[in-house]
Design an enzyme around this catalytic site. Structure first.
Site, PDB file in Angstrom:
ATOM      1  NE  ARG A  61      -2.040  -2.151   3.072  1.00  0.00           N
ATOM      2  CZ  ARG A  61      -1.944  -3.484   3.055  1.00  0.00           C
ATOM      3  NH1 ARG A  61      -2.683  -4.194   2.230  1.00  0.00           N
ATOM      4  NH2 ARG A  61      -1.103  -4.108   3.861  1.00  0.00           N
ATOM      5  CD  GLU A  98       5.109  -9.647  16.993  1.00  0.00           C
ATOM      6  OE1 GLU A  98       4.414  -9.186  16.071  1.00  0.00           O
ATOM      7  OE2 GLU A  98       4.681  -9.890  18.131  1.00  0.00           O
TER       8      GLU A  98
HETATM    9  C1  PRP Z   1       1.961  -4.268   6.593  1.00  0.00           C
HETATM   10  C2  PRP Z   1       2.004  -2.769   6.446  1.00  0.00           C
HETATM   11  C3  PRP Z   1       3.438  -2.415   6.702  1.00  0.00           C
HETATM   12  C4  PRP Z   1       3.861  -3.474   7.684  1.00  0.00           C
HETATM   13  C5  PRP Z   1       3.883  -2.914   9.074  1.00  0.00           C
HETATM   14  O1  PRP Z   1       2.351  -4.856   5.398  1.00  0.00           O
HETATM   15  O2  PRP Z   1       1.577  -2.364   5.162  1.00  0.00           O
HETATM   16  O3  PRP Z   1       4.224  -2.490   5.519  1.00  0.00           O
HETATM   17  O4  PRP Z   1       2.893  -4.537   7.621  1.00  0.00           O
HETATM   18  O5  PRP Z   1       4.233  -3.912   9.999  1.00  0.00           O
HETATM   19  P1  PRP Z   1       5.475  -3.787  10.976  1.00  0.00           P
HETATM   20  O6  PRP Z   1       5.518  -2.373  11.501  1.00  0.00           O
HETATM   21  O7  PRP Z   1       5.132  -4.773  12.057  1.00  0.00           O
HETATM   22  O8  PRP Z   1       6.698  -4.168  10.221  1.00  0.00           O
HETATM   23  P2  PRP Z   1       1.959  -6.362   5.061  1.00  0.00           P
HETATM   24  O9  PRP Z   1       2.881  -7.277   5.774  1.00  0.00           O
HETATM   25  O10 PRP Z   1       0.500  -6.532   5.328  1.00  0.00           O
HETATM   26  O11 PRP Z   1       2.297  -6.493   3.517  1.00  0.00           O
HETATM   27  P3  PRP Z   1       1.567  -5.903   2.211  1.00  0.00           P
HETATM   28  O12 PRP Z   1       1.521  -4.396   2.383  1.00  0.00           O
HETATM   29  O13 PRP Z   1       2.482  -6.306   1.086  1.00  0.00           O
HETATM   30  O14 PRP Z   1       0.207  -6.499   2.126  1.00  0.00           O
END
Ligand code: PRP
Length: 173
Positions: A61, A98
């Site tokens: 995103r 984690e």
């Molecule tokens: C989510 C979000 C951030 C990250 C935050 O991505 O968009 O990039 O997790 O998490 P953190 O602060 O614990 O590292 P996601 O893993 O859902 O991937 P995507 O955006 O590709 O769907």
């Protein structure tokens, strides 16, 4: 005005229980991005008053937000990608989650040394992703103007992993 648009935008964030795993309350900004006034308000607020030469958006995103911020400020945008997607990689960084680990990759022939970079993502949770994105930019010889997100899940304390950077969150919850 701007503040009203921002408040209305934030109401468009969906909260989805037990995704991607039980016990996690997922924040989905997709409906916010789909709304023209919200996209404009969020885009303006993320970059307001900051000086930068290029935007780096984090998969996935952060790509959408990053491109909008870049266009509004007349800069280009770089997508920091998950592994295995890019044909040529200028640099990469691995970081701990984690459970397990993750990697972000910088595409070849994008970032130039010394450029001032605005890092953009949707959510700051544990901070691993945003912290790694900033380290990748620095490792490549550029500087981070700020690390910006729409939403910070403050209770998780992720800001500490974006150590030393100017972090801007439009909303804390
Ligand atoms: C989510 C979000 C951030 C990250 C935050 O991505 O968009 O990039 O997790 O998490 P953190 O602060 O614990 O590292 P996601 O893993 O859902 O991937 P995507 O955006 O590709 O769907």
């Amino acid at each position: 005005g701007d503040d009203v648009d921002l408040k209305n935008s934030i109401r468009l964030i969906r909260e989805v229980p037990d995704f991607p795993e039980p016990g996690v309350l997922f924040r989905d900004i997709s409906p916010m991005l789909a709304d023209p006034a919200a996209l404009r308000a969020i885009t303006d607020a993320l970059g307001r008053g900051l000086e930068f030469d290029v935007v780096a958006g984090v998969e996935a995103r952060g790509f959408l937000l990053g491109a909008a911020v870049a266009q509004a400020h007349g800069t280009g945008v770089i997508g920091l990608r998950k592994p295995g997607k890019l044909p040529e990689v200028a640099d990469r960084i691995s970081y701990e989650l984690e459970y397990g680990h993750a990697t972000l990759e910088l595409p070849a022939d994008t970032l130039r040394a010394g450029q001032r970079v605005l890092v953009v993502d949707d959510v700051l949770a544990t901070g691993g992703t945003l912290g790694a994105a900033c380290r990748l930019v620095r490792q490549a010889g550029s500087e981070v103007t700020a690390a910006t997100v729409v939403m910070e899940l403050a209770a998780l304390g992720g800001r500490a992993k974006v150590d030393g950077e100017h972090v801007r969150a439009l909303l804390r919850s």
